[in-house]
Enzyme design. Structure first.
Site, short mmCIF file in Angstrom:
data_model
loop_
_atom_site.label_atom_id
_atom_site.label_comp_id
_atom_site.label_asym_id
_atom_site.label_seq_id
_atom_site.Cartn_x
_atom_site.Cartn_y
_atom_site.Cartn_z
N HIS A 3 68.09 32.09 23.70
CA HIS A 3 69.40 31.80 22.81
C HIS A 3 70.59 32.43 23.59
O HIS A 3 71.79 31.91 23.11
CB HIS A 3 69.23 32.36 21.21
CG HIS A 3 70.24 32.10 20.57
ND1 HIS A 3 71.73 32.68 20.66
CD2 HIS A 3 70.57 31.21 19.63
CE1 HIS A 3 72.35 32.30 19.74
NE2 HIS A 3 71.72 31.34 18.94
N CYS A 4 70.47 33.22 24.44
CA CYS A 4 71.68 33.80 25.09
C CYS A 4 72.00 33.15 26.23
O CYS A 4 73.08 32.44 26.34
CB CYS A 4 71.30 35.35 25.38
SG CYS A 4 71.02 36.34 24.01
N ILE A 5 71.59 33.09 27.45
CA ILE A 5 71.98 32.72 28.75
C ILE A 5 72.11 31.33 28.80
O ILE A 5 73.28 30.94 29.32
CB ILE A 5 70.97 33.26 29.88
CG1 ILE A 5 70.64 34.98 29.89
CG2 ILE A 5 71.53 32.91 31.14
CD1 ILE A 5 69.54 35.17 30.76
N ILE B 108 73.46 29.63 26.58
CA ILE B 108 74.57 29.17 25.61
C ILE B 108 75.96 30.09 25.77
O ILE B 108 76.85 29.56 25.57
CB ILE B 108 73.89 29.35 24.15
CG1 ILE B 108 72.68 28.31 23.93
CG2 ILE B 108 74.89 29.35 23.28
CD1 ILE B 108 71.99 28.40 22.67
N ASP B 109 75.71 31.23 25.61
CA ASP B 109 76.75 32.36 25.42
C ASP B 109 78.06 31.83 26.59
O ASP B 109 79.09 32.21 26.07
CB ASP B 109 76.22 33.78 25.50
CG ASP B 109 75.24 33.94 24.16
OD1 ASP B 109 75.16 33.07 23.54
OD2 ASP B 109 74.36 34.90 24.35
#
Length: 455
Positions: free
Chosen positions: A292-294, A296-297
Site C-alpha cells: 500500500h505504501c511505496i 502509492i504514497d
C-alpha cells in the site's frame, strides 16, 4: 523534533491523559486491515480496552468468533485479545464510548494517479456525530501534508452534532473541544527481525495537548514515541520514508536492466557493495512495486506539490521506472520463450507468487496482477500458485477469479515465472522439473541451469 516542554492540561485532557497513562483508556480503532488489526492487538495486549470498527461484516464476524483473516496473525492472537476485552463491531455509535479513536483506512490512488481520500473523508463523516468532548482522534492513514488539517478536521467539526471544535493553538479550552493528531503507520508485513513495539512511533498533534495525549497513548504500546511539531511534519515524515525507498528501488531496477545487457549479475554487485560499512544501504530489484505504501504514497506528494507550482522530478522518474518493471518481466518471458521457438501467444505459463513480497498474504498493488493482465493481452494462458492464496477474486482494480494451481507436473508448462520468492518453494526441484524458468527475484541464486533466465 519537538522539544518536550511540560504541557499544562485542562481537566478534560488531564482525565484522558491519566487513563492513557494507566492503560485504562478505551480505544476505538477504525479499519481492521493490515494496519488496524495488528494495532488493535498490540493495544489489547498492553491492557487497553479496545473496540475495532469496520464496515466489513465478515471481518467483524470472524473477529468476534476468534478467527483471523490475515495469515501472519494466528487465531490464537485474536482469541488472546478477546480474552483481554477486545471486540469488533460495525456500529459506529459505540465511538462515543471511546477515550481515543484511531483511523486506519486505505488511501489509494484514482485511475488518474491522484489521491483518493474518500475512505478518510467517509470515515470522518461516519465518526463525526459520535465524537465527544475531550476525545482524541488520530489519523494513521498515509497521505499528503495538510490532509489532517484541511480535510479531516473540517469534516469532524461540520458533522459533530454537539458543535464541538478541535482544540487550536493558544489557550487550552475547558469545554467544547476535542483533540486531533496524526501518527503514520509503520507496518512492514513479513518483517520478523524487528518487533512491532520496537519501531518508534512518530506523533504530530494539531497542537501541543493533542501531541502529548497521542504520545502517551503510543508509549503504552511502543518503546518510543517521537514527537514532532505538527500534523504536517508527521505526514511528510511518512512520505519521505516511502519516497526514499521508491527512488532507491527505481535506481537498482534501472541498473538491473543495464546489467542484464552488460552480462553483469546486479545481485552480486549489490551484495558486494553492501559490505561497505558506511554510506550505502542495499535495495534490491524486482518485478515491480507492491504494497500500500511505496507504489502509492510518493504520488500523493507529487500531486500536492503541483499546488505549490513545484515539479517533483525524482518522484515522477522513479515512478516511471518502477511502473515499467512488469512490462520488462513480460518482455523477458517473450524473449525466453522465443529462444525455445515458442510464442507468448498460446503459451501455458505458471506464475509462482501472487503476494507483493515473500511470505505474506498481501495482494495490495502487487505487480503479479499487472503481469497476469499483460501476459493475457499477449494471448498467454496464465495460471498461478501461491501457498498464501487459495483463490484470487475481485480487488479495487482487478477481477481475476482464479484458483491456486497445484505445484505439480511442471513439465506441462511452457514457462514457470517466479514473481514472488516465497520461502515455501524448493527452487532446485522447480528448475529440475520445468522446461523453462524465468526468475524476476533472483530466487534461483546459486542454481546453474540453462533452463533459468533471470530478468
Amino acid at each position: 523534533m519537538l522539544t518536550k516542554n511540560p504541557v499544562v492540561l485542562p481537566q478534560i485532557a488531564q482525565e484522558r491523559f491519566d487513563r492513557l497513562k494507566s492503560r485504562t483508556a478505551r480505544i476505538g480503532v477504525i479499519g481492521l486491515g493490515y494496519v488496524g488489526l495488528p494495532l488493535s492487538l498490540l493495544l489489547a495486549e498492553a491492557g487497553f480496552k479496545v473496540t475495532g470498527f469496520d464496515i466489513d461484516n465478515k471481518k467483524v464476524t470472524d473477529l468476534e468468533a476468534g478467527r483471523s483473516y490475515i495469515f501472519r496473525i494466528p487465531a490464537t492472537e485474536i482469541q488472546g485479545a478477546r480474552a483481554q476485552g477486545f471486540s469488533a463491531t460495525t456500529e459506529f455509535s459505540h465511538l462515543s464510548d471511546m477515550d481515543a479513536i484511531i483511523m486506519c483506512v486505505p488511501t489509494p490512488l484514482t485511475e488518474h494517479r491522484e489521491p483518493d481520500l474518500s475512505y478518510v473523508e467517509n470515515t470522518a463523516k461516519a465518526a463525526a456525530p459520535w465524537v465527544r468532548e475531550g476525545q482524541l482522534v488520530i489519523l494513521e492513514s498515509t497521505t499528503y501534508p495538510g490532509t489532517t488539517e484541511e480535510l479531516m478536521i473540517p469534516v469532524l467539526e461540520a458533522g459533530n452534532t454537539k458543535g464541538l471544535k478541535v482544540q487550536s493553538e493558544g489557550a487550552a479550552a475547558e469545554h467544547g473541544v476535542f483533540y486531533v493528531a496524526f501518527s503514520p503507520e509503520r507496518e512492514d508485513p513479513g518483517n520478523d527481525t524487528v518487533a512491532r513495539r520496537d519501531i518508534p512511533k512518530v506523533v504530530g498533534g494539531h497542537e501541543e495537548i493533542a501531541t502529548t495525549l497521542a504520545a502517551t497513548l503510543y508509549e503504552g504500546i511502543f518503546t518510543r514515541a517521537v514527537q514532532v511539531s505538527s500534523t504536517r511534519v508527521a505526514e511528510m515524515t511518512k512520505l519521505l520514508e516511502n519516497i526514499y525507498r521508491c527512488v532507491n528501488i527505481a535506481l537498482v531496477n534501472e541498473l538491473k536492466q543495464l546489467s542484464l545487457k552488460m552480462g553483469v549479475d546486479i545481485w552480486e554487485v549489490i551484495d558486494a557493495a553492501a559490505t561497505k560499512p558506511f554510506g550505502f544501504h542495499p535495495f534490491y530489484p524486482g518485478p515491480g512495486l507492491g504494497g500500500h505504501c511505496i507504489p502509492i504514497d510518493p504520488f500523493y506528494l507529487s500531486w500536492k506539490a503541483k499546488e505549490y507550482d513545484f515539479n517533483t522530478r525524482f518522484i515522477e522518474l522513479a515512478g516511471e521506472v518502477n511502473e515499467a518493471m512488469p512490462a520488462h518481466v513480460v518482455n523477458a518471458v517473450g524473449k525466453a520463450l522465443n529462444q525455445h521457438k515458442k510464442a507468448v501467444n498460446g503459451a501455458k505459463i505458471l506464475m509462482l507468487g501472487m503476494a507483493y513480497k515473500k511470505n505474506i498474504d498481501d495482494l495490495r498493488e502487487s505487480p503479479s496482477l499487472t503481469i497476469i493482465e499483460l501476459l493475457r493481452e499477449e494471448g498467454a494462458e496464465v495460471l498461478y500458485n501461491d501457498p498464501y492464496f487459495p483463490t484470487v477474486g475481485r480487488g479495487r482494480r482487478y477481477n481475476l477469479n482464479m484458483t491456486c494451481t497445484p505445484l505439480e507436473n511442471l513439465e506441462q508448462y511452457d514457462c514457470v515465472l517466479i514473481v514472488t520468492d516465497h520461502s515455501d518453494y524448493n527452487y532446485e526441484d522447480i528448475v529440475s522439473q520445468s522446461q523453462l524458468v524465468v526468475d524476476s527475484r533472483n530466487a534461483t541464486k546459486g542454481i546453474r541451469s540453462p533452463k533459468v533466465v533471470r530478468c
